[in-house]
Design a protein around this motif. Structure first.
Motif, short mmCIF file in Angstrom:
data_model
loop_
_atom_site.label_atom_id
_atom_site.label_comp_id
_atom_site.label_asym_id
_atom_site.label_seq_id
_atom_site.Cartn_x
_atom_site.Cartn_y
_atom_site.Cartn_z
N LYS A 130 0.83 -1.21 0.00
CA LYS A 130 0.00 0.00 0.00
C LYS A 130 0.86 1.27 0.00
O LYS A 130 0.59 2.22 -0.72
CB LYS A 130 -0.94 0.00 1.21
CG LYS A 130 -2.15 -0.90 1.07
CD LYS A 130 -3.01 -0.83 2.32
CE LYS A 130 -4.32 -1.54 2.22
NZ LYS A 130 -4.32 -2.89 1.77
N ALA A 131 1.92 1.26 0.83
CA ALA A 131 2.74 2.46 0.98
C ALA A 131 3.62 2.73 -0.24
O ALA A 131 3.74 3.87 -0.67
CB ALA A 131 3.61 2.34 2.23
N TYR A 132 4.22 1.69 -0.80
CA TYR A 132 5.21 1.92 -1.85
C TYR A 132 4.70 1.63 -3.26
O TYR A 132 5.12 2.29 -4.21
CB TYR A 132 6.48 1.12 -1.56
CG TYR A 132 7.19 1.69 -0.36
CD1 TYR A 132 8.02 2.78 -0.49
CD2 TYR A 132 6.98 1.17 0.91
CE1 TYR A 132 8.65 3.35 0.61
CE2 TYR A 132 7.60 1.72 2.02
CZ TYR A 132 8.44 2.81 1.86
OH TYR A 132 9.04 3.36 2.94
N SER A 137 -0.30 7.33 1.61
CA SER A 137 0.36 7.84 2.82
C SER A 137 0.00 6.93 3.99
O SER A 137 -0.97 6.18 3.93
CB SER A 137 -0.09 9.27 3.10
OG SER A 137 -1.43 9.28 3.54
N GLN A 138 0.78 7.04 5.04
CA GLN A 138 0.51 6.22 6.21
C GLN A 138 -0.85 6.58 6.82
O GLN A 138 -1.56 5.70 7.32
CB GLN A 138 1.63 6.37 7.23
CG GLN A 138 2.93 5.76 6.72
CD GLN A 138 4.10 5.97 7.65
OE1 GLN A 138 4.06 6.81 8.55
NE2 GLN A 138 5.17 5.22 7.43
N ILE A 141 -3.47 4.82 4.79
CA ILE A 141 -3.48 3.39 5.11
C ILE A 141 -4.21 3.16 6.44
O ILE A 141 -5.01 2.22 6.57
CB ILE A 141 -2.04 2.83 5.18
CG1 ILE A 141 -1.38 2.91 3.79
CG2 ILE A 141 -2.03 1.39 5.68
CD1 ILE A 141 0.10 2.62 3.80
N LYS A 153 3.15 2.66 11.25
CA LYS A 153 4.54 3.10 11.18
C LYS A 153 5.49 2.01 11.67
O LYS A 153 6.52 1.76 11.04
CB LYS A 153 4.74 4.38 12.00
CG LYS A 153 4.07 5.59 11.38
CD LYS A 153 4.29 6.84 12.22
CE LYS A 153 3.63 8.02 11.56
NZ LYS A 153 4.01 9.29 12.17
N ILE A 156 5.66 -0.92 9.10
CA ILE A 156 6.41 -0.54 7.89
C ILE A 156 7.90 -0.47 8.21
O ILE A 156 8.73 -0.95 7.44
CB ILE A 156 5.88 0.79 7.31
CG1 ILE A 156 4.50 0.56 6.67
CG2 ILE A 156 6.85 1.36 6.28
CD1 ILE A 156 3.83 1.82 6.14
#
Length: 168
Positions: A130-132, A137-138, A141, A153, A156
């Motif tokens: 999802k993040a990359y 953004s966190q 998510i 955080k 990840i």
């Protein structure tokens, strides 16, 4: 200035020009402009004064203040123009083929990354995707998954640490 504004009086403009042109030039030279640039800019300022004389309002500023404000703004414009970088020459034609050893190394690295991603726990792999790969953004998510932002955080960070070790 009022006669220039209201009657387009050229004699009044000539007197104003004779009085302010050397003062504007000096002002611009003191602020760093060379003599030629300062003179061109002073002429431009006074041309602007003629064209925009209808905008002069003696209740808002004196003639000198209005003229030197125009000069200051013109000087800022010149500085911005001078600091603008020139566009670089664009290469023409096809780009050179990459070295085959670089291509093979990139393929191997990609395969190692795919293996390392698949070895992650599902929760961490999902967050990394999802993040990359989805570029979320966190905070986004956290909204979608319902997990606290701190948990996102932490997971990840742990996943990235595992990937870093796997890629060495």
């Amino acid at each position: 200035m009022i006669r220039i504004r209201d009657q387009r009086d050229t004699d009044a403009f000539a007197r104003l020009f004779d009085y302010f042109a050397p003062r504007i030039k000096g002002f611009l030279m003191k602020s760093g402009a060379d003599a030629t640039t300062a003179e061109e800019c002073a002429q431009d300022v006074l041309t602007t004064l003629w064209r925009k004389s209808h905008q002069f309002d003696p209740t808002r500023a004196s003639v000198a203040t209005w003229i030197f404000t125009i000069a200051r703004n013109r000087r800022i414009d010149l500085l911005r123009r001078d600091r603008r970088p020139e566009p670089e020459d664009l290469p023409w034609g096809p780009e050179p083929e990459p070295d085959q050893s670089d291509v093979i190394e990139l393929q191997q690295e990609t395969a190692r990354l795919a293996d390392a991603l698949s070895a992650l726990p599902e929760a961490q792999r999902d967050l990394i995707n999802k993040a990359y790969f989805s570029e979320m953004s966190q905070s986004e998510i956290a909204k979608i998954t319902g997990l606290p932002l701190g948990t996102i955080k932490s997971r990840i960070r742990l996943a990235l640490d595992r990937l870093r070790h796997a890629m060495k």
